[in-house]
Design a protein around this motif. Structure first.
Motif, PDB file in Angstrom:
ATOM      1  N   HIS A 174       0.850  -1.195   0.000  1.00 56.17           N
ATOM      2  CA  HIS A 174       0.000   0.000   0.000  1.00 56.17           C
ATOM      3  C   HIS A 174       0.888   1.248   0.000  1.00 56.17           C
ATOM      4  N   PRO A 175       1.117   1.864  -1.158  1.00 53.57           N
ATOM      5  CA  PRO A 175       1.909   3.094  -1.186  1.00 53.57           C
ATOM      6  C   PRO A 175       1.109   4.282  -0.663  1.00 53.57           C
ATOM      7  N   GLY A 176       1.828   5.225  -0.089  1.00 54.45           N
ATOM      8  CA  GLY A 176       1.251   6.534   0.156  1.00 54.45           C
ATOM      9  C   GLY A 176       1.465   7.385  -1.088  1.00 54.45           C
ATOM     10  N   LEU A 177       1.563   8.665  -0.912  1.00 58.45           N
ATOM     11  CA  LEU A 177       1.857   9.556  -2.035  1.00 58.45           C
ATOM     12  C   LEU A 177       3.300   9.314  -2.482  1.00 58.45           C
ATOM     13  N   VAL A 178       3.474   8.972  -3.757  1.00 58.38           N
ATOM     14  CA  VAL A 178       4.809   8.702  -4.307  1.00 58.38           C
ATOM     15  C   VAL A 178       5.221   9.926  -5.124  1.00 58.38           C
ATOM     16  N   GLY A 179       6.141  10.698  -4.580  1.00 62.75           N
ATOM     17  CA  GLY A 179       6.385  12.045  -5.068  1.00 62.75           C
ATOM     18  C   GLY A 179       6.988  12.185  -6.447  1.00 62.75           C
ATOM     19  N   LYS A 201       9.703  13.406   7.373  1.00 63.84           N
ATOM     20  CA  LYS A 201       9.901  14.724   6.750  1.00 63.84           C
ATOM     21  C   LYS A 201      10.288  14.620   5.275  1.00 63.84           C
ATOM     22  N   GLN A 202       9.837  13.573   4.644  1.00 65.61           N
ATOM     23  CA  GLN A 202      10.047  13.440   3.207  1.00 65.61           C
ATOM     24  C   GLN A 202       8.953  12.564   2.621  1.00 65.61           C
ATOM     25  N   VAL A 203       8.668  12.799   1.333  1.00 64.29           N
ATOM     26  CA  VAL A 203       7.688  11.954   0.665  1.00 64.29           C
ATOM     27  C   VAL A 203       8.394  10.729   0.111  1.00 64.29           C
ATOM     28  N   THR A 204       7.638   9.683  -0.093  1.00 64.24           N
ATOM     29  CA  THR A 204       8.227   8.455  -0.604  1.00 64.24           C
ATOM     30  C   THR A 204       8.481   8.563  -2.099  1.00 64.24           C
ATOM     31  N   THR A 205       9.319   7.667  -2.610  1.00 66.78           N
ATOM     32  CA  THR A 205       9.727   7.691  -4.013  1.00 66.78           C
ATOM     33  C   THR A 205       9.437   6.349  -4.679  1.00 66.78           C
ATOM     34  N   THR A 206       9.541   6.342  -5.992  1.00 65.92           N
ATOM     35  CA  THR A 206       9.391   5.090  -6.740  1.00 65.92           C
ATOM     36  C   THR A 206      10.413   4.065  -6.278  1.00 65.92           C
ATOM     37  N   ALA A 207      11.634   4.507  -6.035  1.00 67.82           N
ATOM     38  CA  ALA A 207      12.679   3.585  -5.568  1.00 67.82           C
ATOM     39  C   ALA A 207      12.290   2.929  -4.250  1.00 67.82           C
TER      40      ALA A 207
END
Length: 239
Positions: A174-179, A201-207
């Protein structure tokens, strides 16, 4: 030591998280099949990744067509269902056509892909199916009526598949917002706001998502597990 060669089918592998996973698996030397709604685009994206990648086209919202589109595939080790479609729907302004399309795509379409490939999945714990849902199933947002419904529904679908596909493993991410996905590439202010509210303090990434998917794919003890990857945003109210 080189990775064992495997075959993975990534439904929704032409962009976003699915594309990132396709590239990672191709680097491992695996045979990779990516799918999208448009055959020509899927094939073009596949050619751009590498020679061990091929592309197929079908529409998950037309599940009757899925079996024929997949019939020429041979033995498969892993299936990852990452295709998404965004739908802003509320109870006040409820668009039935969009709701039916997304529900069909993500619940019926996902299920039909696994049904079509079930007899070609290697029957061993090192094989796996991974469903990609989303944090809207746990933390709804304005307009997420259908998105929240289908992502929550994947929990029941996963549990049912665990029993029916054994010893093949089935898990959910379940991803959150992937920036860094296309949906958010021009939304820097939104991303900054989300980052400020996230414990990391950061958004998640595809990686980040690809790393999580590879864990679910690789670990033979992980079965019937749902992983939330949102930097801890889902517990923010407790922080």
């Amino acid at each position: 030591m080189p990775q064992e060669s495997r075959t993975i089918v990534i439904v929704g592998g032409t962009s976003g998280i699915g594309l990132g996973l396709a590239r990672a698996c191709a680097e491992r030397g695996w045979q990779v099949v990516i799918t999208g709604r448009d055959t020509a685009r899927a094939q073009s994206v596949a050619e751009g990744i590498g020679p061990n990648v091929s592309g197929l086209g079908f529409d998950l919202s037309a599940p009757e067509s899925i079996g024929a589109a997949l019939e020429k595939l041979g033995t498969v080790d892993h299936v990852v269902l990452s295709a998404i479609e965004r739908d802003r729907n509320t109870l006040k302004d409820y668009a039935i056509d969009r709701a039916v399309r997304l529900t069909t795509l993500k619940l019926v379409g996902y299920t039909e892909v696994v049904h079509a490939l079930a007899d070609r999945l290697r029957p061993r714990p090192s094989s796996s199916v991974v469903l990609i849902g989303g944090m809207a199933g746990y933390t709804p947002y304005p307009g997420s009526t259908t998105v929240s419904t289908v992502n929550a529904g994947l929990s029941g679908l996963m549990r049912s598949m665990v029993l029916q596909l054994a010893p093949v493993r089935v898990n959910t991410l379940h991803p959150g917002l992937v920036g860094d996905t296309p949906a958010w590439e021009n939304a820097s202010q939104v991303l900054e706001n989300i980052a400020s509210k996230t414990p990391t303090k950061q958004v998640t990434t595809t990686a980040d998502m690809v790393h999580g998917l590879l864990f679910l794919i690789d670990n033979p003890a992980v079965n019937g597990v749902e992983i939330k990857l949102d930097g801890g945003m889902h517990v923010q109210s407790l922080v």
